[in-house]
Design a protein around this motif. Sequence first.
Motif, PDB file in Angstrom:
ATOM      1  N   ILE A   1       7.229   5.484  -5.774  1.00 30.47           N
ATOM      2  CA  ILE A   1       6.223   5.283  -4.740  1.00 30.47           C
ATOM      3  C   ILE A   1       6.885   5.213  -3.367  1.00 30.47           C
ATOM      4  CG2 ILE A   1       4.722   4.039  -6.345  1.00 30.47           C
ATOM      5  CD1 ILE A   1       5.492   1.443  -4.891  1.00 30.47           C
ATOM      6  N   GLU A   2       6.095   5.509  -2.341  1.00 35.84           N
ATOM      7  CA  GLU A   2       6.536   5.420  -0.947  1.00 35.84           C
ATOM      8  C   GLU A   2       5.566   4.530  -0.194  1.00 35.84           C
ATOM      9  OE1 GLU A   2       7.370   8.259   2.975  1.00 35.84           O
ATOM     10  OE2 GLU A   2       6.563   9.104   1.130  1.00 35.84           O
ATOM     11  N   LEU A   3       6.096   3.524   0.478  1.00 37.57           N
ATOM     12  CA  LEU A   3       5.238   2.590   1.208  1.00 37.57           C
ATOM     13  C   LEU A   3       4.617   3.277   2.421  1.00 37.57           C
ATOM     14  CD1 LEU A   3       6.740   0.583  -0.616  1.00 37.57           C
ATOM     15  CD2 LEU A   3       6.824  -0.991   1.330  1.00 37.57           C
ATOM     16  N   LEU A   4       3.292   3.172   2.536  1.00 39.48           N
ATOM     17  CA  LEU A   4       2.578   3.752   3.669  1.00 39.48           C
ATOM     18  C   LEU A   4       2.471   2.771   4.827  1.00 39.48           C
ATOM     19  CD1 LEU A   4      -0.299   5.602   1.768  1.00 39.48           C
ATOM     20  CD2 LEU A   4       1.887   6.517   2.584  1.00 39.48           C
ATOM     21  N   CYS A   5       2.674   1.490   4.560  1.00 42.66           N
ATOM     22  CA  CYS A   5       2.669   0.454   5.600  1.00 42.66           C
ATOM     23  C   CYS A   5       3.783  -0.530   5.280  1.00 42.66           C
ATOM     24  CB  CYS A   5       1.335  -0.307   5.628  1.00 42.66           C
ATOM     25  SG  CYS A   5      -0.122   0.719   5.942  1.00 42.66           S
TER      26      CYS A   5
ATOM     27  N   PHE B   1       0.893  -1.174   0.000  1.00 42.16           N
ATOM     28  CA  PHE B   1       0.000   0.000   0.000  1.00 42.16           C
ATOM     29  C   PHE B   1       0.916   1.205   0.000  1.00 42.16           C
ATOM     30  CE2 PHE B   1      -2.727   3.082   2.447  1.00 42.16           C
ATOM     31  CZ  PHE B   1      -3.603   3.327   1.392  1.00 42.16           C
ATOM     32  N   ALA B   2       0.848   2.013  -1.060  1.00 41.12           N
ATOM     33  CA  ALA B   2       1.852   3.064  -1.246  1.00 41.12           C
ATOM     34  C   ALA B   2       1.252   4.307  -1.877  1.00 41.12           C
ATOM     35  CB  ALA B   2       2.994   2.538  -2.126  1.00 41.12           C
ATOM     36  N   LYS B   3       1.990   5.400  -1.723  1.00 42.34           N
ATOM     37  CA  LYS B   3       1.617   6.672  -2.316  1.00 42.34           C
ATOM     38  C   LYS B   3       2.520   6.954  -3.510  1.00 42.34           C
ATOM     39  CE  LYS B   3       1.136  11.621  -1.252  1.00 42.34           C
ATOM     40  NZ  LYS B   3       1.241  12.662  -0.194  1.00 42.34           N
ATOM     41  N   VAL B   4       1.917   7.469  -4.596  1.00 40.67           N
ATOM     42  CA  VAL B   4       2.682   7.817  -5.785  1.00 40.67           C
ATOM     43  C   VAL B   4       3.258   9.217  -5.591  1.00 40.67           C
ATOM     44  CG1 VAL B   4       2.590   8.211  -8.274  1.00 40.67           C
ATOM     45  CG2 VAL B   4       1.259   6.351  -7.251  1.00 40.67           C
ATOM     46  N   LEU B   5       4.578   9.325  -5.547  1.00 35.38           N
ATOM     47  CA  LEU B   5       5.241  10.620  -5.333  1.00 35.38           C
ATOM     48  C   LEU B   5       5.508  11.355  -6.639  1.00 35.38           C
ATOM     49  CD1 LEU B   5       7.851   9.536  -2.627  1.00 35.38           C
ATOM     50  CD2 LEU B   5       5.561  10.493  -2.280  1.00 35.38           C
ATOM     51  N   ALA B   6       5.851  10.616  -7.689  1.00 38.76           N
ATOM     52  CA  ALA B   6       6.192  11.258  -8.961  1.00 38.76           C
ATOM     53  C   ALA B   6       6.051  10.251 -10.087  1.00 38.76           C
ATOM     54  CB  ALA B   6       7.616  11.814  -8.919  1.00 38.76           C
ATOM     55  N   LEU B   7       5.842  10.778 -11.296  1.00 39.15           N
ATOM     56  CA  LEU B   7       5.784   9.958 -12.507  1.00 39.15           C
ATOM     57  C   LEU B   7       6.926  10.355 -13.424  1.00 39.15           C
ATOM     58  CD1 LEU B   7       1.934  10.088 -13.271  1.00 39.15           C
ATOM     59  CD2 LEU B   7       3.200   8.318 -12.026  1.00 39.15           C
ATOM     60  N   HIS B   8       7.542   9.378 -14.072  1.00 35.50           N
ATOM     61  CA  HIS B   8       8.668   9.632 -14.962  1.00 35.50           C
ATOM     62  C   HIS B   8       8.393   8.976 -16.309  1.00 35.50           C
ATOM     63  CE1 HIS B   8      10.842  11.004 -11.415  1.00 35.50           C
ATOM     64  NE2 HIS B   8      10.528   9.839 -10.814  1.00 35.50           N
ATOM     65  N   LYS B   9       8.501   9.775 -17.355  1.00 36.73           N
ATOM     66  CA  LYS B   9       8.265   9.260 -18.704  1.00 36.73           C
ATOM     67  C   LYS B   9       9.345   8.255 -19.082  1.00 36.73           C
ATOM     68  CE  LYS B   9       8.057  10.677 -23.565  1.00 36.73           C
ATOM     69  NZ  LYS B   9       8.124  11.815 -24.516  1.00 36.73           N
ATOM     70  N   GLU B  10       8.925   7.186 -19.737  1.00 33.64           N
ATOM     71  CA  GLU B  10       9.852   6.184 -20.247  1.00 33.64           C
ATOM     72  C   GLU B  10       9.774   6.162 -21.770  1.00 33.64           C
ATOM     73  OE1 GLU B  10       8.973   2.427 -18.458  1.00 33.64           O
ATOM     74  OE2 GLU B  10      10.104   2.872 -16.645  1.00 33.64           O
ATOM     75  N   SER B  11      10.940   6.228 -22.410  1.00 30.88           N
ATOM     76  CA  SER B  11      10.958   6.229 -23.872  1.00 30.88           C
ATOM     77  C   SER B  11      10.882   4.818 -24.440  1.00 30.88           C
ATOM     78  CB  SER B  11      12.243   6.905 -24.383  1.00 30.88           C
ATOM     79  OG  SER B  11      13.386   6.222 -23.880  1.00 30.88           O
ATOM     80  N   TYR B  12      11.140   3.816 -23.602  1.00 29.25           N
ATOM     81  CA  TYR B  12      11.127   2.433 -24.095  1.00 29.25           C
ATOM     82  C   TYR B  12      10.766   1.498 -22.952  1.00 29.25           C
ATOM     83  CZ  TYR B  12      12.766  -2.123 -25.628  1.00 29.25           C
ATOM     84  OH  TYR B  12      12.844  -3.447 -25.933  1.00 29.25           O
TER      85      TYR B  12
END
Length: 275
Positions: A74-78, A43-54
């Motif tokens: 992501i950062e684990l909340l538990c 169970f985690a929180k999404v901190l940031a998204l990073h584009k992937e070219s492949y």
Amino acid sequence: MWIILAFILAASRPGGILGCQLPHDWRPQTEACRAELAEIIVFAKVLALHKESYSVYNYLPWQHDTDLLFSAEIELLCDQAWGSMLEVPAGSRFNVTGLGYFPCFSYSVTKDNNYYFFLRMDENYNIVPHGVNFQDPIFTDTADNHRMFASLFQFSNCTPGTQVHSFSPEWEAQEDSRLLCSTVQKALFEEEERVRTLSQKVRSLEKANGHLKEKVKTMKRLLRQAQRETMKEQQTLSLKQLYESKTTQHHPDQETTQGQKSPPHKKVLSKKLKE
């Protein structure tokens, strides 16, 4: 819009959506059963998204020119769920790759939102979604999902404000249900293995039957050939016997003719003796 575009382009490529058919014996499974097969559950929180070219999980020719593929920090909340293979505590951060919009499915998250993830580690040690049974491995932060996962798994050491670790009073009954699910799952696997074994035996018997049919055809062909040769020998023998019988009948006639012509010779001889 990107989702619609992804499915349109996937449908337009050779074998696009047609190549996304599930196995003929596929059947949906409950989250409880699927969770037992998932390698990692967090169970985690999404901190940031990073584009992937492949991505090795995508084979679209136009993937380099879109924002369809990405990874999430992501950062684990538990602490991870009880039974999970990932041994890291709450507050740990890592990247989940293999997210985005694919030809047959999509694994999507948004920044600053919480999710339950079914994850696994690939051969390159990347953490990727684990779509058990070809179903969605990402669950949004809702009250229903809280209740479901809290009753299935023993999350602990959660960040203040999360209530995932508050178990329902029916824990033992639900644990029994979980074990029952395991039993059913095992029975299904055993049945599938039995069907697979029987299918292999059927293919083996069909192959052996094909060999026997070929042998029968060969024996019939040899039998017909032997019958033809026997008939030829019988015809040759009959003609030979007929010829010999005709030859035998012709010789007595010659002797009779010679016997009939001998008297004139005798008359000539007797006349000469008289003279």
